[in-house]
Write an enzyme that holds these catalytic residues in place. Sequence first.
Site, mmCIF file in Angstrom:
data_model
loop_
_atom_site.group_PDB
_atom_site.id
_atom_site.type_symbol
_atom_site.label_atom_id
_atom_site.label_comp_id
_atom_site.label_asym_id
_atom_site.label_seq_id
_atom_site.Cartn_x
_atom_site.Cartn_y
_atom_site.Cartn_z
ATOM 1 N N HIS A 10 0.798 -1.161 -0.132
ATOM 2 C CA HIS A 10 0.116 -0.003 -0.004
ATOM 3 C C HIS A 10 0.976 1.248 -0.060
ATOM 4 C CE1 HIS A 10 -3.282 2.593 1.285
ATOM 5 N NE2 HIS A 10 -2.282 3.271 2.009
ATOM 6 N N GLU A 11 1.979 1.088 0.951
ATOM 7 C CA GLU A 11 2.777 2.645 0.856
ATOM 8 C C GLU A 11 3.449 2.512 -0.303
ATOM 9 O OE1 GLU A 11 2.219 4.428 3.109
ATOM 10 O OE2 GLU A 11 0.997 3.221 4.327
ATOM 11 N N HIS A 30 1.414 4.334 -2.893
ATOM 12 C CA HIS A 30 1.312 5.814 -2.623
ATOM 13 C C HIS A 30 2.466 6.258 -3.458
ATOM 14 C CE1 HIS A 30 -1.880 6.839 0.007
ATOM 15 N NE2 HIS A 30 -1.651 6.088 0.670
ATOM 16 N N GLU A 79 -6.209 6.951 -0.855
ATOM 17 C CA GLU A 79 -6.052 5.950 0.110
ATOM 18 C C GLU A 79 -6.959 4.686 -0.885
ATOM 19 O OE1 GLU A 79 -4.772 5.277 2.865
ATOM 20 O OE2 GLU A 79 -3.937 7.372 2.401
#
Length: 283
Positions: free
Chosen positions: A131-132, A135, A206
């Site tokens: 997930h990071e 980003h 998100e």
Amino acid sequence: MTSNLKTMMLLALLSGIIIVLGGALGGKGGIIIAFALSLIMNVGSYWYSDKIVLRMYGAQEVGPHDAPMLHQIVEELAYKANIPKPRICVIPEQAPNAFATGRDPEHGVVAVTQGIMQLLSTEELKGVLAHEIGHITNRDILIQSVAGVMASAIVSIANFMQFAAIFGFAGGDDEEGSNPFAALLLAFVAPIAASLIQFAISRSREYLADDTGAQLSGNPLYLASALEKLNAYSQQVPMQHGGEATAHMFIVNPFSGANMAKLFSTHPPIEERVSRLRNMAHR
């Protein structure tokens, strides 16, 4: 281009709030000082926002010998995402959480707390790190870091204004007529405005990072399971450092159990995120 445009718009909005605060606090002189301050902060937040945020949480960079599993997972995910391997930092906090920062993929940083490494399984941690990395791949990290630094400054100025207004040191130049009530009201409204700006830019990002992370990790259920654990534990063990101004950077709100965080939540509901990920797994 879209990311750069959003960053410039954000800087302009938050700079405007700082200038208005300066005018309420010191009249024309306050506007000039606030304008100069906003220019300095724009330059500083672009180039140094990642360092400021990492220092805010006491994050320390770790090498492959210090955290071999973290480095192995991040290296694998970065290869799949076709970006340079980000630096890895550990935050000395028991609250389980993580965030990414940096001004572009070439200067990306992934930060995780000690608590998240103790709480999650290897697969769940892979989901969070994916997930990071998402980003970073989607170029969210600059706008998130800038928003955190600028919003923190606005909150600090607003807090000072509240003190100044209460004791009669705010409201403009004497010849313009002092209005401490207006200055006090603005001091309360400005942090809310900064939060709403963060709210507008963060929630959709998100969802996108969840989607990207699910693809990179190879299994959406890794992140779904991690989010459920993080949501439960983050409400019991809040972050000890930092503040609401940087809450949008984390994978789950690190202050979700406090005050009015849910009213101006920068994160989509965990239940919705988990549901979307589980639906992805069953397609």
